[in-house]
Design a protein around this motif. Structure first.
Motif, PDB file in Angstrom:
ATOM      1  N   LYS A  13       0.845  -1.198   0.000  1.00 28.24           N
ATOM      2  CA  LYS A  13       0.000   0.000   0.000  1.00 28.24           C
ATOM      3  C   LYS A  13       0.878   1.245   0.000  1.00 28.24           C
ATOM      4  CE  LYS A  13      -3.966  -1.888   2.459  1.00 28.24           C
ATOM      5  NZ  LYS A  13      -4.833  -1.725   3.622  1.00 28.24           N
ATOM      6  N   TRP A  14       0.477   2.210  -0.851  1.00 27.15           N
ATOM      7  CA  TRP A  14       1.180   3.482  -0.895  1.00 27.15           C
ATOM      8  C   TRP A  14       0.935   4.219   0.408  1.00 27.15           C
ATOM      9  CZ3 TRP A  14      -1.030   8.375  -0.674  1.00 27.15           C
ATOM     10  CH2 TRP A  14      -0.146   9.434  -0.876  1.00 27.15           C
ATOM     11  N   VAL A  15       2.012   4.738   1.017  1.00 33.91           N
ATOM     12  CA  VAL A  15       1.904   5.460   2.280  1.00 33.91           C
ATOM     13  C   VAL A  15       2.068   6.957   2.049  1.00 33.91           C
ATOM     14  CG1 VAL A  15       2.877   5.763   4.587  1.00 33.91           C
ATOM     15  CG2 VAL A  15       2.748   3.479   3.582  1.00 33.91           C
ATOM     16  N   THR A  16       3.131   7.347   1.340  1.00 29.34           N
ATOM     17  CA  THR A  16       3.375   8.768   1.107  1.00 29.34           C
ATOM     18  C   THR A  16       4.402   8.963   0.008  1.00 29.34           C
ATOM     19  OG1 THR A  16       3.859  10.876   2.198  1.00 29.34           O
ATOM     20  CG2 THR A  16       5.230   9.021   2.820  1.00 29.34           C
ATOM     21  N   THR A  17       4.411  10.156  -0.539  1.00 33.21           N
ATOM     22  CA  THR A  17       5.453  10.610  -1.454  1.00 33.21           C
ATOM     23  C   THR A  17       5.911  11.966  -0.935  1.00 33.21           C
ATOM     24  OG1 THR A  17       4.394   9.507  -3.314  1.00 33.21           O
ATOM     25  CG2 THR A  17       6.019  11.204  -3.834  1.00 33.21           C
ATOM     26  N   ALA A  18       7.214  12.147  -0.801  1.00 34.63           N
ATOM     27  CA  ALA A  18       7.735  13.400  -0.262  1.00 34.63           C
ATOM     28  C   ALA A  18       9.209  13.534  -0.594  1.00 34.63           C
ATOM     29  CB  ALA A  18       7.540  13.435   1.253  1.00 34.63           C
ATOM     30  N   THR A  19       9.728  14.729  -0.361  1.00 35.97           N
ATOM     31  CA  THR A  19      11.174  14.910  -0.482  1.00 35.97           C
ATOM     32  C   THR A  19      11.826  14.325   0.767  1.00 35.97           C
ATOM     33  OG1 THR A  19      11.240  17.053   0.633  1.00 35.97           O
ATOM     34  CG2 THR A  19      10.834  17.074  -1.763  1.00 35.97           C
ATOM     35  N   LEU A  20      13.095  14.007   0.669  1.00 35.54           N
ATOM     36  CA  LEU A  20      13.809  13.483   1.843  1.00 35.54           C
ATOM     37  C   LEU A  20      13.830  14.509   2.965  1.00 35.54           C
ATOM     38  CD1 LEU A  20      16.777  11.654   0.106  1.00 35.54           C
ATOM     39  CD2 LEU A  20      14.711  10.652   1.073  1.00 35.54           C
ATOM     40  N   ALA A  21      13.983  15.778   2.613  1.00 37.66           N
ATOM     41  CA  ALA A  21      13.986  16.834   3.640  1.00 37.66           C
ATOM     42  C   ALA A  21      12.644  16.889   4.362  1.00 37.66           C
ATOM     43  CB  ALA A  21      14.308  18.182   3.005  1.00 37.66           C
ATOM     44  N   ASP A  22      11.539  16.768   3.603  1.00 32.14           N
ATOM     45  CA  ASP A  22      10.214  16.781   4.226  1.00 32.14           C
ATOM     46  C   ASP A  22      10.026  15.581   5.149  1.00 32.14           C
ATOM     47  OD1 ASP A  22       9.539  19.130   2.993  1.00 32.14           O
ATOM     48  OD2 ASP A  22       8.365  18.175   1.398  1.00 32.14           O
ATOM     49  N   LEU A  23      10.483  14.422   4.729  1.00 34.29           N
ATOM     50  CA  LEU A  23      10.363  13.227   5.572  1.00 34.29           C
ATOM     51  C   LEU A  23      11.141  13.408   6.868  1.00 34.29           C
ATOM     52  CD1 LEU A  23      10.702  10.303   3.016  1.00 34.29           C
ATOM     53  CD2 LEU A  23       8.649  10.996   4.254  1.00 34.29           C
ATOM     54  N   ARG A  24      12.350  13.913   6.757  1.00 37.61           N
ATOM     55  CA  ARG A  24      13.179  14.090   7.954  1.00 37.61           C
ATOM     56  C   ARG A  24      12.648  15.173   8.871  1.00 37.61           C
ATOM     57  NH1 ARG A  24      19.294  13.033   5.818  1.00 37.61           N
ATOM     58  NH2 ARG A  24      19.038  10.794   5.768  1.00 37.61           N
ATOM     59  N   SER A  25      12.102  16.248   8.312  1.00 31.23           N
ATOM     60  CA  SER A  25      11.624  17.340   9.161  1.00 31.23           C
ATOM     61  C   SER A  25      10.390  16.951   9.953  1.00 31.23           C
ATOM     62  CB  SER A  25      11.333  18.593   8.339  1.00 31.23           C
ATOM     63  OG  SER A  25      10.197  18.384   7.518  1.00 31.23           O
ATOM     64  N   GLY A  26       9.610  16.006   9.466  1.00 30.96           N
ATOM     65  CA  GLY A  26       8.403  15.595  10.169  1.00 30.96           C
ATOM     66  C   GLY A  26       8.624  14.418  11.088  1.00 30.96           C
ATOM     67  N   SER A  27       9.856  14.054  11.311  1.00 32.30           N
ATOM     68  CA  SER A  27      10.141  12.874  12.117  1.00 32.30           C
ATOM     69  C   SER A  27      10.993  13.236  13.319  1.00 32.30           C
ATOM     70  CB  SER A  27      10.862  11.831  11.260  1.00 32.30           C
ATOM     71  OG  SER A  27      12.087  12.358  10.829  1.00 32.30           O
ATOM     72  N   MET A  28      11.375  12.218  14.052  1.00 31.33           N
ATOM     73  CA  MET A  28      12.157  12.372  15.267  1.00 31.33           C
ATOM     74  C   MET A  28      13.485  13.077  14.980  1.00 31.33           C
ATOM     75  SD  MET A  28      13.360   9.257  17.705  1.00 31.33           S
ATOM     76  CE  MET A  28      14.672   8.616  16.688  1.00 31.33           C
ATOM     77  N   ASN A  29      13.893  13.923  15.866  1.00 35.94           N
ATOM     78  CA  ASN A  29      15.173  14.616  15.737  1.00 35.94           C
ATOM     79  C   ASN A  29      16.325  13.656  15.987  1.00 35.94           C
ATOM     80  OD1 ASN A  29      13.871  17.047  15.342  1.00 35.94           O
ATOM     81  ND2 ASN A  29      13.834  17.522  17.507  1.00 35.94           N
ATOM     82  N   ASP A  30      17.534  14.176  15.743  1.00 37.51           N
ATOM     83  CA  ASP A  30      18.720  13.422  16.114  1.00 37.51           C
ATOM     84  C   ASP A  30      18.668  13.182  17.616  1.00 37.51           C
ATOM     85  OD1 ASP A  30      19.479  13.688  13.504  1.00 37.51           O
ATOM     86  OD2 ASP A  30      20.876  15.313  13.880  1.00 37.51           O
ATOM     87  N   ARG A  31      19.472  12.246  18.068  1.00 34.43           N
ATOM     88  CA  ARG A  31      19.437  11.953  19.499  1.00 34.43           C
ATOM     89  C   ARG A  31      20.846  12.009  20.075  1.00 34.43           C
ATOM     90  NH1 ARG A  31      18.999   7.038  16.888  1.00 34.43           N
ATOM     91  NH2 ARG A  31      20.384   5.422  17.638  1.00 34.43           N
TER      92      ARG A  31
END
Length: 106
Positions: A13-31
């Protein structure tokens, strides 16, 4: 560097299409990973002193801390004042796999 957009498919199933920057910005930060002599005690101390801090028990004697940039000096100071020995400090960048695993799928 090869592509500017990615599509994510989970179990056919298709989940999303996005730029890598968009994917990273909407996810957990570095730790930040701290290796300490007493991880359970360190977690207890940090949760008491900094209740909004997002922290998790890592492997071995490690503690992982998210969103730490603004409060890093206070975290280290709190541990040192409470006699927690810090053996190693490492900033871990989030991998693309980490980002993909965090994408919600319905």
């Amino acid at each position: 560097m090869i592509c500017d957009r990615v599509g994510v498919i989970d179990r056919g199933k298709w989940v999303t299409t996005a730029t890598l920057a968009d994917l990273r910005s909407g996810s957990m930060n570095d730790r930040l990973t701290l290796e300490v002599n007493a991880p359970e005690e360190a977690i207890r101390i940090l949760k008491s002193a900094h209740p909004d801090l997002q922290l998790f028990r890592g492997e071995g004697n490690e503690i992982d801390i998210l969103e730490f940039d603004e409060i890093l000096n206070h975290v280290l100071s709190t541990l040192i004042q409470n006699n927690v020995e810090i053996h190693n400090i490492e900033r871990k960048k989030q991998t693309l796999e980490d980002v993909f695993l965090q994408i919600p799928n319905d």
